[in-house]
Design a protein around this motif. Structure first.
Motif, PDB file in Angstrom:
ATOM      1  N   ILE A 125      46.106  97.555 -13.527  1.00  0.00           N
ATOM      2  CA  ILE A 125      47.296  98.386 -13.301  1.00  0.00           C
ATOM      3  C   ILE A 125      47.359  99.436 -14.398  1.00  0.00           C
ATOM      4  CG2 ILE A 125      49.814  98.435 -13.165  1.00  0.00           C
ATOM      5  CD1 ILE A 125      49.734  95.515 -12.292  1.00  0.00           C
ATOM      6  N   ASP A 126      47.253  98.976 -15.610  1.00  0.00           N
ATOM      7  CA  ASP A 126      47.361  99.901 -16.730  1.00  0.00           C
ATOM      8  C   ASP A 126      46.932  99.180 -17.992  1.00  0.00           C
ATOM      9  OD1 ASP A 126      48.040 102.308 -18.005  1.00  0.00           O
ATOM     10  OD2 ASP A 126      49.752 102.538 -16.642  1.00  0.00           O
ATOM     11  N   SER A 127      46.799  99.946 -19.065  1.00  0.00           N
ATOM     12  CA  SER A 127      46.518  99.318 -20.351  1.00  0.00           C
ATOM     13  C   SER A 127      47.066 100.220 -21.433  1.00  0.00           C
ATOM     14  CB  SER A 127      45.022  99.111 -20.537  1.00  0.00           C
ATOM     15  OG  SER A 127      44.393 100.366 -20.681  1.00  0.00           O
ATOM     16  N   LEU A 164      57.181  98.833 -16.755  1.00  0.00           N
ATOM     17  CA  LEU A 164      55.946  98.575 -16.005  1.00  0.00           C
ATOM     18  C   LEU A 164      55.488  99.807 -15.238  1.00  0.00           C
ATOM     19  CD1 LEU A 164      56.460  94.994 -14.571  1.00  0.00           C
ATOM     20  CD2 LEU A 164      55.205  95.724 -16.584  1.00  0.00           C
ATOM     21  N   SER A 165      56.466 100.617 -14.782  1.00  0.00           N
ATOM     22  CA  SER A 165      56.061 101.743 -13.965  1.00  0.00           C
ATOM     23  C   SER A 165      55.559 102.890 -14.835  1.00  0.00           C
ATOM     24  CB  SER A 165      57.238 102.224 -13.116  1.00  0.00           C
ATOM     25  OG  SER A 165      58.289 102.655 -13.960  1.00  0.00           O
ATOM     26  N   GLU A 208      45.059  94.670  -2.371  1.00  0.00           N
ATOM     27  CA  GLU A 208      45.250  95.893  -3.158  1.00  0.00           C
ATOM     28  C   GLU A 208      46.645  95.965  -3.779  1.00  0.00           C
ATOM     29  OE1 GLU A 208      44.344  99.512  -1.205  1.00  0.00           O
ATOM     30  OE2 GLU A 208      42.222  99.052  -1.041  1.00  0.00           O
ATOM     31  N   ILE A 209      47.582  95.329  -3.111  1.00  0.00           N
ATOM     32  CA  ILE A 209      48.926  95.250  -3.686  1.00  0.00           C
ATOM     33  C   ILE A 209      48.966  94.067  -4.645  1.00  0.00           C
ATOM     34  CG2 ILE A 209      51.398  95.078  -3.186  1.00  0.00           C
ATOM     35  CD1 ILE A 209      50.067  97.551  -1.947  1.00  0.00           C
ATOM     36  N   GLY A 210      48.433  92.944  -4.146  1.00  0.00           N
ATOM     37  CA  GLY A 210      48.226  91.806  -5.034  1.00  0.00           C
ATOM     38  C   GLY A 210      49.481  91.104  -5.498  1.00  0.00           C
ATOM     39  N   ILE A 211      50.404  90.902  -4.603  1.00  0.00           N
ATOM     40  CA  ILE A 211      51.599  90.120  -4.958  1.00  0.00           C
ATOM     41  C   ILE A 211      51.623  88.872  -4.066  1.00  0.00           C
ATOM     42  CG2 ILE A 211      54.120  90.122  -5.135  1.00  0.00           C
ATOM     43  CD1 ILE A 211      54.001  93.156  -5.390  1.00  0.00           C
ATOM     44  N   PRO A 212      51.096  87.774  -4.556  1.00  0.00           N
ATOM     45  CA  PRO A 212      50.977  86.584  -3.695  1.00  0.00           C
ATOM     46  C   PRO A 212      52.286  85.808  -3.637  1.00  0.00           C
ATOM     47  CG  PRO A 212      50.009  86.127  -5.817  1.00  0.00           C
ATOM     48  CD  PRO A 212      50.524  87.537  -5.886  1.00  0.00           C
ATOM     49  N   HIS A 232      60.199  94.913  -7.865  1.00  0.00           N
ATOM     50  CA  HIS A 232      58.843  94.649  -8.323  1.00  0.00           C
ATOM     51  C   HIS A 232      57.883  95.743  -7.824  1.00  0.00           C
ATOM     52  CE1 HIS A 232      55.418  91.433  -8.621  1.00  0.00           C
ATOM     53  NE2 HIS A 232      55.101  92.567  -9.202  1.00  0.00           N
ATOM     54  N   LEU A 233      58.017  96.097  -6.565  1.00  0.00           N
ATOM     55  CA  LEU A 233      57.124  97.108  -5.996  1.00  0.00           C
ATOM     56  C   LEU A 233      57.307  98.456  -6.681  1.00  0.00           C
ATOM     57  CD1 LEU A 233      57.350  96.263  -2.204  1.00  0.00           C
ATOM     58  CD2 LEU A 233      55.337  96.070  -3.658  1.00  0.00           C
ATOM     59  N   ILE A 234      58.566  98.842  -6.919  1.00  0.00           N
ATOM     60  CA  ILE A 234      58.732 100.165  -7.530  1.00  0.00           C
ATOM     61  C   ILE A 234      58.310 100.142  -8.989  1.00  0.00           C
ATOM     62  CG2 ILE A 234      60.450 101.129  -5.944  1.00  0.00           C
ATOM     63  CD1 ILE A 234      62.614 100.352  -7.736  1.00  0.00           C
ATOM     64  N   SER A 235      58.410  98.978  -9.625  1.00  0.00           N
ATOM     65  CA  SER A 235      57.942  98.930 -11.010  1.00  0.00           C
ATOM     66  C   SER A 235      56.405  99.080 -11.024  1.00  0.00           C
ATOM     67  CB  SER A 235      58.361  97.622 -11.679  1.00  0.00           C
ATOM     68  OG  SER A 235      57.550  96.571 -11.220  1.00  0.00           O
ATOM     69  N   ARG A 236      55.813  98.874  -9.892  1.00  0.00           N
ATOM     70  CA  ARG A 236      54.365  99.115  -9.795  1.00  0.00           C
ATOM     71  C   ARG A 236      54.106 100.518  -9.231  1.00  0.00           C
ATOM     72  NH1 ARG A 236      51.282  94.781  -7.928  1.00  0.00           N
ATOM     73  NH2 ARG A 236      49.776  96.413  -7.544  1.00  0.00           N
ATOM     74  N   ASN A 237      55.147 101.316  -9.091  1.00  0.00           N
ATOM     75  CA  ASN A 237      55.037 102.666  -8.523  1.00  0.00           C
ATOM     76  C   ASN A 237      54.541 102.669  -7.083  1.00  0.00           C
ATOM     77  OD1 ASN A 237      56.045 104.104 -10.715  1.00  0.00           O
ATOM     78  ND2 ASN A 237      54.062 103.958 -11.758  1.00  0.00           N
TER      79      ASN A 237
END
Lengths: 844, 671
Positions: A79-81, A113-114, A432-436, A453-458
């Motif tokens: 996602i990011d680093s 997170l976003s 690709e979304i990866g939210i189990p 959660h989704l928007i925090s992942r943009n």
């Protein structure tokens, strides 16, 4: 394509079914998780890893230099680093929107997170800052740290709240283990900490320290089950002990070395976690063991290492190659799929199979479960929610639909909702979304938190579609999207402010309802230095209460004032006025408020006066002065004259008022009147002094009262002087004198006064006034009747209770009707006789 | 003349124009007349009790948020209205230990919590700030300040300036419409007219808008809003603004199917009406006894009857009594009647009660007896209320017989009719010279200025000069304020004073109204139809403006006729009265409200069902008088299918209106 049967991943501990499903193949290239500190978000949340600097590493295995924090999805997609430049962290924890990192020097950061570039940094301060932080444990709405001073500090929320110290633990060395009981699961309703020290466990909160008096410690692990009802304790000696969380009941004791499949050489447990509320999972390196009650166990291998992430309904096991999910098989799934199940749902499911193969057995099966069809249908729907494989979800829902066809009445809302929900869950579980996220977790955490959660992942588009699919308001998503758009636009300079603003407005109007707030977005734009864009966006904001504070922050003072006035909310206008008063010089402040330049500001100017009248007199005076408001200045002086208890002050204020009125071309009358008031008070004070022997008080009286009091005091010359100086009209003076003489009961004086000249008020007032006194003086009153209008005399005599004279008066005028009336109304007795006599004398 | 002495002599005949009030022997009536025991079926309106419940709930919830026993300190401005919705028991139930009035100086509390409840006025906040001198917070006292109806920046600022912001927990306490009667909602705010029209402080307007939004949340959007006047326009703008702001509270409002519209009466459009002496029973009570928060202060003897005998002269105790139509059926009967007929009404009722009690002699069977005993309780309470109203009438009757009262009325009626203003000035002068109450004199002078387009400069100045000399120079700012408001101005006036031009087209002066069986709203002032209510009629009862109601209807109201009332016409706006509106200064409001996304015509629904009863809300911005309420109630009885719900910022009369516009009386000089 054949889909494996749902039961293919099932296994049993004693008679209890557990299943372990592979959720994802990890996309990352991490050979060994044991080198890292790992944090995993709840409800299928993301993973953060960071090299654990306390571990000795092979040179060249990792990049030297500042350590970095990497974030991945549950499927291992990056996602990011970002770099971590503070001292080594003691805790990484995901909140729904942020990543919390607590350093061992008492500083913590919350990374958005976003937009992981931006973070909020707070320090714990005090002892935690000086002595450092040893451990930290987070819960839903905050975290607790254990600092070098051996104290526990609680931090509530994620907004940099001041840490609160819990009661002294009386520890002399760090505990062998501890955990936090979140407020929603503690008995007190506050955060509690469970500490293993010596052989016992201590419960600590902000007020109390309770020793639970346990003698089996010390414990290496204290684990609270997701529902908060059980504790799993692992002793140093290798015993797994499960008790109720109030320590009242012991539920299970397992000697770890005795667990089947273990060779007894594992050493101390490296990680332990609850799998739902049903089992405890232990891990040594990559060796994972699910321990059921009584010591029966399932064993899995993930060499070289794995990470356990407990969820409310199971446990995720993350290894370098896979993300697996272990859980006790949920009841609905069990009912349908358990081998040999005779649950109606299983029969219904079977019947569908027959039906699709056109076998008559379908009908037979349905008949057999007819009475329980409703529960069969419900169970199939429920079971569909517990399957991750769309093939089985569909099949179960089809079975439910099939069963429904045989029912007369059925409320389809559960069915529809489940279909809708599964669509959402399948979408976010896509690798690709990866939210189990599981169905249970989704129910427990709500759709809104999933969208957060989704928007925090943009993932704005997906979040928006899901909001719309579920009929939720899209504000949150749109707002976040716009904010993200602005902060990204900073980097690509091609976009003009107009273009961005238009894009945002277009999107809002297309997707959102009217309710999306532009102010927050404008604020973000302003914070990123795009003032023009902020102003443009703010213009679209309908709620002035949102607009105005930002405008003030942006120093758009006049615009803020105009918007506040337009809102009609007077308090908002005050907000601006008081802000301006605080921040501007008096000159600038009055300049802004000059409503001769901008007439629209008049309401604010009026409000300022209302406020200043009570709250800031000097301000009001200055304002009137610089604005040449003479009348207002004068009225203010009048008011203060009335409020001052001292003679000098009152006279001064009156003089000032007269002067101010005098400076206004249309206020000559008022100037004269205030001057008169001043003169009156002066004269009253003089007379008070002159007549001090009689102890008379005149100050504050009106002209009328003054004359009256002077007459009462018998100082008629002075009364006459006042009368002359104030040009009191004759009529008024006669009234005053009449009242004064009547009050003095000076009947001779009254008579003399009445005779002094022809009364300008007539003589009826003499009669009526004497009658209106308490007690009335009818005989004196009657003496004035003959001087009144002949027409009124009869009635006036009646008022004086002189019936005979009344009749005489009527007789004189030859008014027979009046006489007749008198005869009827006169009270019997003397009065009646008097009237009769007059009547008789007439008829004679 | 202020002390109500009951005289036995017959009064002198009053001036020709003014009605006379005599206690002529009541018309003979049969004792079986049962006009109040069998009330006419009332067309059930909106359930306004929900506002009472709303406030009770708010109170309970707010107090519950403060844990532990508390001492409550009340602002009298709030206590009155609060008393209408709650009682001591409810407060005790919320752990309220003691209740005190707002006062500076040390507290005497036995509880940990001290809760202040007040309007957000600076003087109150200063009192609270003064508590820091006593170091209470050091003693562990917890201070909570509940501000009505919301927490304002201003108060925060004062608390900060005084350096006590950290010691006091400030919370809002939302107090909006209070149902005084089923058809009467009041915000019970004082001095609204002064704030809005004189000081230009629209805070009451903003609070009104919030209250009306709450109303719309309960009953749906007003399909239409009508009004006249700039403040009415500003209020309408606020309502529209709230609705379209996207505030989630108001986002999903549907157009109401019970309320067909809101009519805003802006006080600045009609100052004439409050200046007149009210002539209805309740209006007279307000003018001469005073009604505050629906409470009247009376001798205890009138309430319980026993004290009447042992009343040592002058030692009569006063007690507050709640005038409440839902408990007092006699009041419902009497309150809106012209005072001239109250005497005969009361004696009718007295005879009926006597007859009902006398019924005991004729009881023949046990079952008859049982039903009679069942009625006794009702009879007893009716008897009590009869005693009260007879007592009150006895207090007022002598006032109506005074020369002063009749001259005031004479001047008033002549001015309204535009008859010889100069002569009226003489009456006003005479009243002033005999030192009648200043407000009485000033009300007439204002009436003169309003009805005859100002007063000629010379006489006006002479009047003002006399007025200040008679009543004191401290009234000077009041006179300036009245000039600023256009209430007492020299002719020709700077802004138009349209009363003279409205008299004819709006039929404001009616000669032949029968006070006992009225056929027009003008009965409330014995011949003057309140301009404010005529304007309401322009929208809601158009034909009544031009001609009086059919007399048959009045008969029907007495319960004798069976003829059906005419159906109320739908609200069609100002049509037909455009010229009249043009003559009155200020904006005209004619707005249709729609739920977002709905484009259909909302009003169609009302016209479909012949028997549906709709409610029209009439909101008085700046306060209304009891006569205006009476007129609206009378109007509601003239047609079928429409009920009026009266909402107001507060209830006023000319005297307290003028008092609010002036300065306080000067303090005593001590040095």
């Amino acid at each position: 394509m054949s889909v494996p049967a749902p039961t293919s991943s099932w296994d049993t501990i004693k008679n209890v079914f557990y299943r372990k499903d592979e959720v994802y193949q990890m996309s990352w290239q991490i050979p060994d998780l044991s080198d890292y500190l790992v944090a995993v978000g709840k409800n299928g949340g993301p993973i953060a890893i960071m090299r654990d600097e306390r571990k000795v590493m092979l040179l060249g295995k990792h990049m030297p230099g500042k350590p970095k924090i990497y974030m991945y999805t549950s499927s291992g997609l990056p996602i990011d680093s970002f770099a971590w430049d503070l001292s080594p962290p003691v805790l990484l924890h995901f909140t729904p929107t942020h990543l919390l990192v607590v350093s061992d020097e008492g500083t913590y950061r919350l990374y958005d997170l976003s937009n992981p570039g931006s973070f909020a940094q707070h320090t714990l301060g005090g002892e935690s800052g000086e002595m450092g932080v040893v451990f930290a444990v987070a819960y839903n709405d905050g975290f607790v740290v254990f600092n070098g001073g051996l104290h526990f500090m609680e931090v509530k929320g994620w907004h940099g709240a001041r840490p609160i110290q819990l009661t002294s633990s009386q520890l002399t060395e760090p505990p062998s283990s501890w955990t936090v009981v979140p407020p929603d699961q503690s008995i007190s309703g506050h955060v509690e900490v469970l500490i293993s020290t010596g052989s016992t466990i201590i419960t600590l909160d902000s007020l109390e320290r309770i020793d639970q008096r346990i003698d089996r410690g010390p414990f290496n692990h204290i684990l609270l089950s997701p529902n908060g009802r059980f504790l799993a304790l692992i002793t140093v000696s290798g015993m797994l002990w499960v008790v109720s969380s109030d320590f009242a009941r012991s539920l299970s004791e397992v000697e770890i070395s005795q667990i089947e499949g273990l060779d007894g050489h594992e050493g101390p447990v490296e990680q332990a976690a609850w799998c739902g509320d049903n089992a405890v999972v232990l891990r040594w390196g990559g060796k994972v063991v699910v321990v059921g009650p009584g010591g029966a166990a399932l064993r899995y291998d993930y060499s070289p290492s794995a990470e356990l992430a407990g969820e409310i309904d199971g446990l995720r096991i993350i290894s370098s190659s896979t993300c697996d999910f272990v859980q006790k098989v949920p009841d609905p799934s069990l009912a349908v799929f358990r081998p040999g199940s005779d649950h109606p749902a299983a029969i219904l499911f079977d019947a569908l199979d027959h039906f699709e193969r056109k076998s008559p057995k379908a009908d037979e099966s349905i008949r057999a479960i007819r009475p329980e069809l409703a529960s069969a249908v419900d169970t199939c729907i429920e079971a569909a929610g517990r399957e991750t494989e769309p093939h089985w979800q569909k099949k179960l829902l089809r079975a439910a639909q099939f069963g429904r066809a045989f029912m007369d009445l059925y409320n389809p809302s559960d069915f529809v909702t489940m279909g809708q929900t599964l669509k959402v869950l399948n979408a976010v579980r896509y690798f690709e979304i990866g939210i189990p996220i599981t169905y249970e977790q989704y129910l427990a955490s709500s759709a809104t938190s999933l969208i957060t959660h989704l928007i925090s992942r943009n993932l704005h588009l997906l979040a928006l579609r899901i909001s719309q699919h579920l009929g939720l308001r899209p504000d949150m998503v749109l707002k976040h999207w716009a904010t993200a758009k602005i902060s990204h636009a900073r980097e690509m300079d091609g976009q003009t402010d107009e273009a961005i603003c238009q894009a945002i407005v277009a999107k809002f109007e297309k997707e959102g309802e009217r309710s999306v707030s532009y102010a927050e977005i404008a604020k973000k734009a302003w914070e990123s230095g795009r003032t023009t864009l902020a102003t443009m966006l703010l213009d679209h904001e309908l709620r002035a209460a949102e607009q105005v504070p930002l405008l003030l922050q942006m120093k758009e003072n006049k615009v803020a004032l105009v918007k506040a006035i337009a809102s009609g909310d007077t308090d908002l206008v005050y907000h601006v006025l008081l802000h301006l008063r605080r921040t501007l010089s008096p000159g600038d402040f009055f300049h802004i408020l000059d409503d001769s330049v901008s007439p629209g500001l008049t309401p604010a100017v009026k409000l300022l006066q209302v406020y200043a009248r009570e709250g800031d007199r000097q301000l009001l005076r200055d304002f009137y002065y610089q604005d040449d408001r003479r009348t207002e200045t004068a009225c203010l002086e009048m008011e203060e004259a009335g409020a001052s208890q001292s003679q000098e002050q009152r006279l001064d204020h009156l003089a000032a008022a007269a002067q101010s009125f005098g400076q206004h071309k249309d206020r000559a009358f008022e100037a004269k009147m205030t001057d008169d008031a001043h003169r009156l008070l002066t004269l009253q004070l003089t007379y008070e002094k002159e007549l001090s022997s009689q102890g008379l008080k005149f100050a504050g009286l009106s002209v009328n009262q003054f004359i009256y009091e002077l007459l009462l005091a018998g100082v008629n010359k002075r009364a006459e002087k006042v009368r002359a100086d104030w040009k009191v009209p004759d009529k008024r003076f006669w009234w005053i004198k009449l009242k004064a003489l009547a009050a003095l009961k000076d009947w001779d004086g009254l008579e003399a006064f009445a005779k002094s000249k022809k009364s300008p008020i007539g003589y009826e007032p003499f009669v009526t006034h004497l009658l209106s006194l308490s007690p009335p003086h009818p005989s004196q009153a009657a003496t004035f009747v003959p001087r009144c209008d002949p027409k009124a005399r009869s009635d006036l005599y009646v008022k004086c209770a002189e019936w005979g004279k009344a009749a005489e008066a009527a007789k004189e005028r030859g008014d027979k009707a009046k006489l007749e009336q008198l005869r009827r109304t006169a009270p019997s007795g003397l009065a009646q006789r008097d009237v009769d006599q007059v009547i008789k004398s007439m008829t004679k | 003349m202020s002390s109500p002495v009951v005289r036995t002599s017959t009064p002198g005949a009053g001036p020709s124009k003014a009605p006379t009030y005599s206690n002529a022997p009541p018309a003979p009536s049969t004792s079986g007349d049962s006009e109040s025991t069998a009330p006419r079926p009332v067309e059930k309106g909106l359930e306004t009790g929900i506002f009472r419940e709303l406030m009770r709930t708010t109170l309970v919830e707010t107090l519950n948020e403060i844990p532990g026993a508390k001492t409550l300190i009340l602002d009298p401005d709030v206590a009155g209205p609060l008393g209408l919705v709650t009682d001591i028991a409810l407060l005790k139930h919320q752990a309220v230990d003691k209740i005190f009035w707002f006062e500076a100086g040390p507290l005497n509390v036995a509880t940990r919590n001290v809760v202040w409840l007040c309007r957000p006025k600076i003087k109150h906040i200063r009192i609270i700030a003064g508590m820091r001198d006593y170091q209470y917070t050091a003693d562990g006292l917890v201070f909570t300040l509940l501000l009505v109806p919301r927490v304002t920046e201003l108060c925060r600022k004062v608390l900060e300036d005084e350096g006590v912001a950290g010691d006091v927990n400030v919370l809002p306490f939302k107090m909006e419409f209070i149902p005084l009667e089923d058809d009467l909602l009041s915000l019970e705010m004082s001095d609204t007219a002064r704030d809005v029209y004189l000081n230009g402080d629209d805070t009451p307007l903003y609070y009104s808008s919030l209250a009306l939004m709450t109303f719309q949340r309960a009953f749906g959007l007003f399909p239409k809003i009508y009004g006249k006047g700039d403040a009415a326009k500003r209020l309408t703008n606020l309502l529209e603004r709230h609705h379209s702001s996207g505030d989630s509270l108001y986002a999903d409002l549907e157009v109401s199917d019970q309320v067909d519209g809101l009519i805003i009466v802006d006080r600045s459009v009609d100052w004439v009406t409050p200046m007149c002496t009210q002539l209805t029973y309740e209006g007279m009570l307000d003018e001469y006894v005073g009604i505050k928060n629906a409470h009247i202060e009376v001798d205890t003897g009138l309430l319980d009857g026993q004290a009447a005998e042992n009343q040592a002269a002058g030692s009569m105790k006063k007690r507050k009594h709640h005038l409440n139509g839902s408990k007092d059926t006699l009041l419902v009967d009497l309150r809106d009647q012209n005072f001239a007929v109250i005497g005969s009404r009361l004696s009718k009722i007295a005879r009926r009660l006597e007859g009902d009690y006398g019924g005991a002699k004729n009881l023949k069977s046990v079952s008859e007896m049982k039903s009679f005993v069942g009625k006794l309780g009702g009879l007893h309470s009716e008897q009590q209320s009869l005693r009260l109203h007879t007592g009150l009438t006895e207090m007022i009757m002598p006032i109506t017989r005074t020369d002063e009262f009749n001259r005031v009325l004479e001047a008033q009626q002549n001015l309204l009719a535009g008859y010889d203003p100069t002569a009226q000035m003489t009456i006003i002068e005479d009243l002033m010279y005999q030192e009648s109450a200043w407000a009485t004199v000033l009300r007439l002078a204002i009436l003169m200025s309003l009805t005859s387009g100002g007063i000629k400069p010379k006489p006006l100045e002479a009047f003002k000069r006399d007025f200040l000399q008679v009543y004191g120079y401290h009234h000077l700012p009041l006179l300036i304020n009245l000039q600023n408001l256009g209430l007492l101005v020299k002719s020709p006036p700077a802004t138009s004073l349209p009363f003279a031009n409205l008299r004819k087209p709006l039929r404001l002066v009616v000669d032949d109204v029968d006070d006992g069986a009225p056929n027009d709203i003008s009965y409330v002032y014995s011949g003057y139809a309140p301009l404010s209510i005529r304007l309401v009629q322009c929208i809601a009862q158009k034909n009544a403006v031009a001609s009086p109601a059919n007399v048959d209807i009045a008969a029907e109201l007495d319960g004798r006729g069976k003829k059906e009332l005419p159906k109320a016409h739908p609200l069609l706006g100002w049509k037909g009265f455009e010229d009249v509106l043009g003559a009155i200064p200020g904006a005209t409001v004619d707005v249709r409200q729609r739920a977002p996304g709905v484009s259909g015509r909302a009003e169609v629904r009302f016209e479909q069902d012949q028997n549906q009863i709709v409610t029209t809300v009439v909101f008085f911005l700046g306060g209304c008088t009891y006569t205006e309420i009476a007129a609206l109630r009378w109007m509601a009885k003239q047609t079928r299918g429409r009920r009026f719900l009266i909402a107001t910022t507060g209830i006023i009369n000319g005297t307290n209106l003028l008092e609010s516009l002036g300065e306080e009386k000067p303090v005593e000089l001590t040095r």
